[in-house]
Design a protein around this motif. Structure first.
Motif, PDB file in Angstrom:
ATOM      1  N   VAL A   1       0.838  -1.202   0.000  1.00 24.13           N
ATOM      2  CA  VAL A   1       0.000   0.000   0.000  1.00 24.13           C
ATOM      3  C   VAL A   1       0.873   1.253   0.000  1.00 24.13           C
ATOM      4  N   LEU A   2       1.897   1.285   0.842  1.00 33.42           N
ATOM      5  CA  LEU A   2       2.766   2.464   0.921  1.00 33.42           C
ATOM      6  C   LEU A   2       3.523   2.710  -0.379  1.00 33.42           C
ATOM      7  N   ILE A   3       4.041   1.650  -0.968  1.00 30.76           N
ATOM      8  CA  ILE A   3       4.789   1.816  -2.218  1.00 30.76           C
ATOM      9  C   ILE A   3       3.850   2.176  -3.364  1.00 30.76           C
ATOM     10  N   LEU A   4       2.642   1.669  -3.343  1.00 31.27           N
ATOM     11  CA  LEU A   4       1.660   2.081  -4.354  1.00 31.27           C
ATOM     12  C   LEU A   4       1.410   3.585  -4.247  1.00 31.27           C
ATOM     13  N   GLY A   5       1.236   4.082  -3.031  1.00 29.72           N
ATOM     14  CA  GLY A   5       1.080   5.525  -2.831  1.00 29.72           C
ATOM     15  C   GLY A   5       2.303   6.291  -3.295  1.00 29.72           C
ATOM     16  N   HIS A   6       3.484   5.763  -3.012  1.00 25.62           N
ATOM     17  CA  HIS A   6       4.720   6.411  -3.457  1.00 25.62           C
ATOM     18  C   HIS A   6       4.794   6.442  -4.980  1.00 25.62           C
ATOM     19  N   MET A   7       4.422   5.358  -5.631  1.00 27.01           N
ATOM     20  CA  MET A   7       4.457   5.314  -7.092  1.00 27.01           C
ATOM     21  C   MET A   7       3.473   6.313  -7.704  1.00 27.01           C
ATOM     22  N   ILE A   8       2.308   6.440  -7.099  1.00 27.06           N
ATOM     23  CA  ILE A   8       1.349   7.440  -7.586  1.00 27.06           C
ATOM     24  C   ILE A   8       1.960   8.830  -7.455  1.00 27.06           C
ATOM     25  N   GLY A   9       2.580   9.103  -6.312  1.00 29.95           N
ATOM     26  CA  GLY A   9       3.245  10.382  -6.116  1.00 29.95           C
ATOM     27  C   GLY A   9       4.392  10.598  -7.085  1.00 29.95           C
ATOM     28  N   THR A  10       5.091   9.520  -7.432  1.00 30.53           N
ATOM     29  CA  THR A  10       6.221   9.608  -8.355  1.00 30.53           C
ATOM     30  C   THR A  10       5.772  10.013  -9.753  1.00 30.53           C
ATOM     31  N   PHE A  11       4.577   9.639 -10.133  1.00 32.12           N
ATOM     32  CA  PHE A  11       4.093   9.971 -11.469  1.00 32.12           C
ATOM     33  C   PHE A  11       3.358  11.314 -11.543  1.00 32.12           C
ATOM     34  N   THR A  12       3.088  11.943 -10.405  1.00 27.61           N
ATOM     35  CA  THR A  12       2.380  13.226 -10.452  1.00 27.61           C
ATOM     36  C   THR A  12       3.149  14.349 -11.127  1.00 27.61           C
ATOM     37  N   PRO A  13       4.486  14.335 -11.181  1.00 22.77           N
ATOM     38  CA  PRO A  13       5.160  15.393 -11.950  1.00 22.77           C
ATOM     39  C   PRO A  13       4.746  15.433 -13.423  1.00 22.77           C
ATOM     40  N   PHE A  14       4.288  14.305 -13.950  1.00 23.50           N
ATOM     41  CA  PHE A  14       3.798  14.319 -15.330  1.00 23.50           C
ATOM     42  C   PHE A  14       2.591  15.242 -15.465  1.00 23.50           C
ATOM     43  N   LEU A  15       1.831  15.405 -14.383  1.00 27.22           N
ATOM     44  CA  LEU A  15       0.685  16.307 -14.389  1.00 27.22           C
ATOM     45  C   LEU A  15       1.082  17.733 -14.024  1.00 27.22           C
ATOM     46  N   PHE A  16       1.956  17.887 -13.031  1.00 30.44           N
ATOM     47  CA  PHE A  16       2.295  19.198 -12.504  1.00 30.44           C
ATOM     48  C   PHE A  16       3.426  19.901 -13.246  1.00 30.44           C
ATOM     49  N   PHE A  17       4.385  19.138 -13.736  1.00 30.76           N
ATOM     50  CA  PHE A  17       5.568  19.719 -14.371  1.00 30.76           C
ATOM     51  C   PHE A  17       5.885  19.069 -15.715  1.00 30.76           C
ATOM     52  N   PRO A  18       4.922  18.999 -16.617  1.00 28.64           N
ATOM     53  CA  PRO A  18       5.200  18.329 -17.895  1.00 28.64           C
ATOM     54  C   PRO A  18       6.306  19.028 -18.689  1.00 28.64           C
ATOM     55  N   ASP A  19       6.437  20.341 -18.529  1.00 26.56           N
ATOM     56  CA  ASP A  19       7.474  21.066 -19.264  1.00 26.56           C
ATOM     57  C   ASP A  19       8.883  20.659 -18.828  1.00 26.56           C
ATOM     58  N   LEU A  20       9.038  20.184 -17.593  1.00 29.91           N
ATOM     59  CA  LEU A  20      10.350  19.736 -17.119  1.00 29.91           C
ATOM     60  C   LEU A  20      10.641  18.292 -17.544  1.00 29.91           C
ATOM     61  N   LEU A  21       9.595  17.538 -17.844  1.00 33.29           N
ATOM     62  CA  LEU A  21       9.770  16.141 -18.162  1.00 33.29           C
ATOM     63  C   LEU A  21       9.787  15.861 -19.663  1.00 33.29           C
ATOM     64  N   TRP A  22       9.073  16.663 -20.428  1.00 33.40           N
ATOM     65  CA  TRP A  22       8.978  16.430 -21.865  1.00 33.40           C
ATOM     66  C   TRP A  22       9.678  17.562 -22.595  1.00 33.40           C
ATOM     67  N   LYS A  23      10.819  17.274 -23.149  1.00 27.05           N
ATOM     68  CA  LYS A  23      11.558  18.268 -23.897  1.00 27.05           C
ATOM     69  C   LYS A  23      11.793  17.734 -25.297  1.00 27.05           C
TER      70      LYS A  23
END
Length: 129
Positions: free
Chosen positions: A103-125
């Protein structure tokens, strides 16, 4: 003559051998994956304990800041995230509390992928032509 034509039990021997390998692979699969994920968690978490040591530090700190609505920011976010990642890795290596860790690692993985929503300009160049 081929080997299978010379020895009629060759097929049976190969089947038994493949069955043994499959049983060993099934026994080793889950622990191997657990150890691999543990090492990855420690590998990425440990550098965050030291300011400026992780290339993902700024992105991680900014993500934690957004996810906690500014309650956890800066060095506090960096150290907490590093401690969690290293702690998750150690617990996975030990092999205790696996349902909770899932459960904890699932939550961590969800958090790990949130930059794709919040900071797409930093991830997609796009490549520079």
């Amino acid at each position: 003559m081929s080997t299978s034509q010379q020895d009629p039990s060759f097929s049976a021997k190969m089947t038994r051998f493949v069955d043994r390998v499959e049983v060993l692979a099934q026994k080793a699969a889950v622990p191997s994956m657990r150890y691999a994920i543990a090492l990855i968690m420690i590998w990425f978490g440990f550098p965050k304990l030291f300011p400026g040591s992780s290339s993902a530090e700024d992105l991680a700190v900014n993500t934690v800041d957004i996810l906690t609505f500014g309650l956890v920011a800066g060095d506090t976010a960096r150290v907490i995230l590093a401690a969690l990642e290293v702690g998750f890795g150690i617990v996975l290596l030990i092999g205790r509390w696996m349902p909770l860790m899932l459960v904890l690692i699932l939550g961590h993985m969800i958090g790990t992928f949130t930059p794709f929503l919040f900071f797409p300009d930093l991830l997609w160049k796009s490549p520079v032509c």
